[in-house]
Scaffold this active site. Structure first.
Site, PDB file in Angstrom:
ATOM      1  N   VAL A  77      21.087 -28.399 -23.997  1.00  0.00           N
ATOM      2  CA  VAL A  77      20.955 -29.327 -25.115  1.00  0.00           C
ATOM      3  C   VAL A  77      22.296 -30.040 -25.278  1.00  0.00           C
ATOM      4  CG1 VAL A  77      20.613 -29.411 -27.629  1.00  0.00           C
ATOM      5  CG2 VAL A  77      19.250 -27.846 -26.227  1.00  0.00           C
ATOM      6  N   CYS A  78      22.288 -31.363 -25.260  1.00  0.00           N
ATOM      7  CA  CYS A  78      23.533 -32.134 -25.325  1.00  0.00           C
ATOM      8  C   CYS A  78      24.237 -31.937 -26.657  1.00  0.00           C
ATOM      9  CB  CYS A  78      23.230 -33.621 -25.127  1.00  0.00           C
ATOM     10  SG  CYS A  78      24.686 -34.655 -25.345  1.00  0.00           S
TER      11      CYS A  78
END
Lengths: 130, 124
Positions: A77-78
């Site tokens: 997840v960025c």
């Protein structure tokens, strides 16, 4: 072949997240490998532990979690997208003095460098956007 | 600017106007990360994305930083190949002296050719 998927859409807001999920399942059923799932922009909501869908609808984050567990996938997840949208792991919640963390287990917070790496080593990078 | 060398490149295509959504910023963030990894990148603006190139932007009213400041910084990241859809510039009345950075205008055929030659295409 080695695939990496980039998921840009939040669950429920559009079909893109579920389309990505179906595609991921098809890739694996076809005997290919998924190098990385990268959740970017609104896609980070697919990693929320707090999503409560209507009872007659699929729990999309949990569906991703099940796929990740079953196939031991790398679900990233960025961090920049996640912070802005309030998707935090325990470390980030503590760092920013927030009352809670909500990253669903099985997902990890990472950076765009991991998306670049995925694009460098994968045979195919397929993006799913609303 | 010559996009014909044999070094494989990734194409980043920005089609959305700045400030209305975050797509263009995401495009630039990802592109600069790739450039930092020494990947050759080409930045393309098409459709409403060409508005990124216009001088005189001010995101204050939206409490957004001026995203166009990233454009002159591209050179520092060794990102020197920037193209724009010629028809999109013309349709919006954007002229060469309105542009923040030099770009190579491409017609549709040249843009299609560029996409076909890219090792990867990321669309925003």
């Amino acid at each position: 072949m080695k695939f990496s998927l980039v998921i840009y859409g939040a669950p429920y807001a559009s079909e893109s997240a579920v389309t990505a999920l179906h595609f991921a399942r098809a890739v694996l059923a076809g005997g290919h490998v998924i190098h990385r799932l990268f959740f970017y922009q609104d896609g980070v909501h697919n990693a929320s532990a707090l999503v409560v869908p209507p009872q007659d609808e699929l729990n999309v984050p949990e569906a991703w979690q099940a796929l990740v567990r079953e196939h031991e996938l790398d679900a990233v997840v960025c961090v920049a997208s996640a912070l802005k949208r309030g998707i935090l792991d325990a470390g980030e919640a503590e760092r920013y003095d927030k009352p809670a963390s909500n990253l669903l287990e099985g997902f990890s917070i990472g950076g765009l460098g991991q998306l670049v790496e995925a694009a460098l080593v994968s045979d195919r990078v397929v993006s799913f956007a609303p | 600017m010559n996009t014909d060398t044999d070094v494989p490149f990734w194409l980043f295509l920005c089609r959305q106007a700045p400030y209305g959504s975050a797509w263009g910023s995401a495009c630039l963030e990802f592109l600069m990360t790739a450039a930092a990894f020494d990947q050759r990148v080409v930045l393309a603006f098409a459709g409403d994305g060409v508005h990124y190139l216009q001088a005189g932007q001010d995101g204050d009213a939206l409490a957004l930083k001026d995203v166009s400041r990233a454009l002159p910084a591209l050179d520092l990241y060794e990102v020197k190949e920037v193209v724009a859809e010629a028809a999109a510039l013309e349709a919006r009345g954007i002229q060469e002296n309105d542009l923040l950075i030099p770009v190579q205008p491409l017609d549709r055929e040249a843009m299609a050719d560029l996409m076909a030659r890219a090792a990867r295409v990321f669309v925003f």
